[in-house]
Design a protein around this motif. Structure first.
Motif, PDB file in Angstrom:
ATOM      1  N   TYR A   1       0.468  -0.883  -0.133  1.00  0.00           N
ATOM      2  CA  TYR A   1      -0.205   0.088   0.058  1.00  0.00           C
ATOM      3  C   TYR A   1       0.853   1.529  -0.583  1.00  0.00           C
ATOM      4  N   LEU A   2       0.315   2.297  -0.469  1.00  0.00           N
ATOM      5  CA  LEU A   2       1.008   3.035  -0.532  1.00  0.00           C
ATOM      6  C   LEU A   2       0.220   4.666   0.315  1.00  0.00           C
ATOM      7  N   ILE A   3       1.067   4.699   1.754  1.00  0.00           N
ATOM      8  CA  ILE A   3       1.106   6.222   2.189  1.00  0.00           C
ATOM      9  C   ILE A   3       0.422   7.007   1.496  1.00  0.00           C
TER      10      ILE A   3
ATOM     11  N   PHE B   1       4.713   6.710   1.990  1.00  0.00           N
ATOM     12  CA  PHE B   1       5.326   5.763   2.921  1.00  0.00           C
ATOM     13  C   PHE B   1       4.966   4.801   1.730  1.00  0.00           C
ATOM     14  N   LEU B   2       5.963   3.946   1.189  1.00  0.00           N
ATOM     15  CA  LEU B   2       5.239   2.447   0.815  1.00  0.00           C
ATOM     16  C   LEU B   2       5.311   1.521   1.672  1.00  0.00           C
ATOM     17  N   ILE B   3       4.457   0.819   2.397  1.00  0.00           N
ATOM     18  CA  ILE B   3       3.886  -0.457   3.236  1.00  0.00           C
ATOM     19  C   ILE B   3       3.804  -1.418   2.976  1.00  0.00           C
ATOM     20  N   GLU B   4       3.970  -3.086   3.476  1.00  0.00           N
ATOM     21  CA  GLU B   4       3.203  -4.422   3.362  1.00  0.00           C
ATOM     22  C   GLU B   4       2.762  -4.414   3.996  1.00  0.00           C
ATOM     23  N   ALA B   5       1.607  -5.177   4.000  1.00  0.00           N
ATOM     24  CA  ALA B   5       0.765  -5.200   4.953  1.00  0.00           C
ATOM     25  C   ALA B   5      -0.989  -6.180   4.954  1.00  0.00           C
ATOM     26  N   ALA B   6      -1.067  -7.368   5.648  1.00  0.00           N
ATOM     27  CA  ALA B   6      -2.267  -8.595   4.990  1.00  0.00           C
ATOM     28  C   ALA B   6      -2.860  -8.031   4.663  1.00  0.00           C
ATOM     29  N   ASP B   7      -3.568  -6.722   4.960  1.00  0.00           N
ATOM     30  CA  ASP B   7      -4.949  -5.988   4.453  1.00  0.00           C
ATOM     31  C   ASP B   7      -5.549  -4.518   4.273  1.00  0.00           C
ATOM     32  N   LEU B   8      -6.257  -4.643   3.833  1.00  0.00           N
ATOM     33  CA  LEU B   8      -6.259  -2.655   4.205  1.00  0.00           C
ATOM     34  C   LEU B   8      -6.619  -2.518   5.600  1.00  0.00           C
ATOM     35  N   ASP B   9      -7.496  -2.946   6.350  1.00  0.00           N
ATOM     36  CA  ASP B   9      -7.363  -2.653   7.696  1.00  0.00           C
ATOM     37  C   ASP B   9      -5.906  -2.356   8.321  1.00  0.00           C
ATOM     38  N   GLU B  10      -5.101  -3.413   8.313  1.00  0.00           N
ATOM     39  CA  GLU B  10      -3.532  -3.575   9.209  1.00  0.00           C
ATOM     40  C   GLU B  10      -3.591  -2.040   8.197  1.00  0.00           C
TER      41      GLU B  10
ATOM     42  N   ILE C   1      -1.572   1.057  10.692  1.00  0.00           N
ATOM     43  CA  ILE C   1      -0.347   1.964  10.311  1.00  0.00           C
ATOM     44  C   ILE C   1      -0.773   3.900   9.598  1.00  0.00           C
ATOM     45  N   ALA C   2      -1.374   4.018   8.540  1.00  0.00           N
ATOM     46  CA  ALA C   2      -1.505   4.673   8.340  1.00  0.00           C
ATOM     47  C   ALA C   2      -2.218   5.594   9.374  1.00  0.00           C
ATOM     48  N   ARG C   3      -3.020   5.376  10.277  1.00  0.00           N
ATOM     49  CA  ARG C   3      -3.111   6.221  10.929  1.00  0.00           C
ATOM     50  C   ARG C   3      -2.273   6.936  11.748  1.00  0.00           C
ATOM     51  N   GLU C   4      -0.911   6.854  12.082  1.00  0.00           N
ATOM     52  CA  GLU C   4       0.091   6.737  13.148  1.00  0.00           C
ATOM     53  C   GLU C   4       0.045   8.053  12.461  1.00  0.00           C
TER      54      GLU C   4
ATOM     55  N   PRO D   1       2.619  11.295  11.765  1.00  0.00           N
ATOM     56  CA  PRO D   1       1.984  12.190  12.037  1.00  0.00           C
ATOM     57  C   PRO D   1       2.216  13.127  10.611  1.00  0.00           C
ATOM     58  N   ALA D   2       0.729  13.846  10.109  1.00  0.00           N
ATOM     59  CA  ALA D   2       0.807  14.107   8.986  1.00  0.00           C
ATOM     60  C   ALA D   2       0.307  15.278   9.166  1.00  0.00           C
ATOM     61  N   GLY D   3       0.405  16.197   9.236  1.00  0.00           N
ATOM     62  CA  GLY D   3      -0.568  17.482   9.145  1.00  0.00           C
ATOM     63  C   GLY D   3      -2.407  17.645   9.265  1.00  0.00           C
ATOM     64  N   ILE D   4      -2.632  17.593   7.475  1.00  0.00           N
ATOM     65  CA  ILE D   4      -3.949  17.491   7.495  1.00  0.00           C
ATOM     66  C   ILE D   4      -4.072  15.687   7.167  1.00  0.00           C
ATOM     67  N   GLY D   5      -3.694  15.132   6.455  1.00  0.00           N
ATOM     68  CA  GLY D   5      -3.986  13.609   6.523  1.00  0.00           C
ATOM     69  C   GLY D   5      -2.884  12.723   6.024  1.00  0.00           C
ATOM     70  N   VAL D   6      -4.023  11.648   5.628  1.00  0.00           N
ATOM     71  CA  VAL D   6      -2.764  10.969   4.344  1.00  0.00           C
ATOM     72  C   VAL D   6      -3.883  10.109   3.226  1.00  0.00           C
ATOM     73  N   GLU D   7      -3.090   9.594   2.127  1.00  0.00           N
ATOM     74  CA  GLU D   7      -4.793   8.203   0.962  1.00  0.00           C
ATOM     75  C   GLU D   7      -3.794   7.507   1.664  1.00  0.00           C
ATOM     76  N   VAL D   8      -4.372   5.964   1.667  1.00  0.00           N
ATOM     77  CA  VAL D   8      -3.770   4.990   1.338  1.00  0.00           C
ATOM     78  C   VAL D   8      -4.391   4.461   0.529  1.00  0.00           C
ATOM     79  N   ARG D   9      -3.545   3.918  -0.721  1.00  0.00           N
ATOM     80  CA  ARG D   9      -3.973   3.709  -1.910  1.00  0.00           C
ATOM     81  C   ARG D   9      -3.270   1.565  -1.971  1.00  0.00           C
ATOM     82  N   PRO D  10      -4.000   0.830  -2.369  1.00  0.00           N
ATOM     83  CA  PRO D  10      -2.707  -0.197  -2.677  1.00  0.00           C
ATOM     84  C   PRO D  10      -2.331  -0.318  -3.721  1.00  0.00           C
ATOM     85  N   VAL D  11      -1.468  -1.171  -3.674  1.00  0.00           N
ATOM     86  CA  VAL D  11      -0.567  -0.807  -5.088  1.00  0.00           C
ATOM     87  C   VAL D  11      -1.102  -2.203  -5.910  1.00  0.00           C
ATOM     88  N   ARG D  12      -0.875  -1.683  -7.686  1.00  0.00           N
ATOM     89  CA  ARG D  12      -1.693  -2.587  -7.960  1.00  0.00           C
ATOM     90  C   ARG D  12      -0.663  -3.291  -8.778  1.00  0.00           C
ATOM     91  N   VAL D  13      -0.311  -4.650  -8.816  1.00  0.00           N
ATOM     92  CA  VAL D  13       0.296  -6.014  -9.086  1.00  0.00           C
ATOM     93  C   VAL D  13      -0.264  -5.815 -11.186  1.00  0.00           C
TER      94      VAL D  13
END
Length: 110
Positions: free
Chosen positions: A4-6, A78-87, A91-94, A96-108
């Motif tokens: 996932y890309l944050i 940040f590029l992360i590896e996680a078991a699923d979107l919930d995980e 991670i993304a909730r933590e 420390p961004a000023g406005i917020g973050v977007e989480v998107r799955p990386v397409r294989v």
């Protein structure tokens, strides 16, 4: 495991000046999630961007500045590896961004 890309968004007016230092908040986040992190970058201020657009004929037009004008600016990723979107979201909730973050799955792509 999936990747996932944050995308980290910040207020453009509050963008940090260039420098090599990482804030203590981000350093703590990276240490805590070192097992999931696969990469990350901090971006320079949007004013340093150069955009390439295509006109109706397909010709490239190069202009100074970001692709989209907005109060919010992409500050890094940040590029992360996680078991699923919930995980990935946990991670993304933590981040420390000023406005917020977007989480998107990386397409294989094969």
């Amino acid at each position: 495991m999936s990747k996932y890309l944050i995308l980290i968004f910040q207020d453009e007016a509050a963008a940090q000046p260039s420098g090599d230092s990482v804030s203590a908040n981000y350093r703590a986040f990276m240490e805590k999630h070192a097992g999931a992190l696969r990469g990350g970058v901090a971006l320079e201020n949007p004013a340093t961007a150069t955009s390439i657009r295509r006109d109706e004929s397909g010709e490239s037009i190069v202009t100074d500045g970001p692709f989209a004008e907005s109060k919010e600016a992409l500050g890094g990723t940040f590029l992360i590896e996680a078991a699923d979107l919930d995980e990935a979201l946990a991670i993304a909730r933590e981040v420390p961004a000023g406005i917020g973050v977007e989480v998107r799955p990386v397409r294989v792509v094969s």
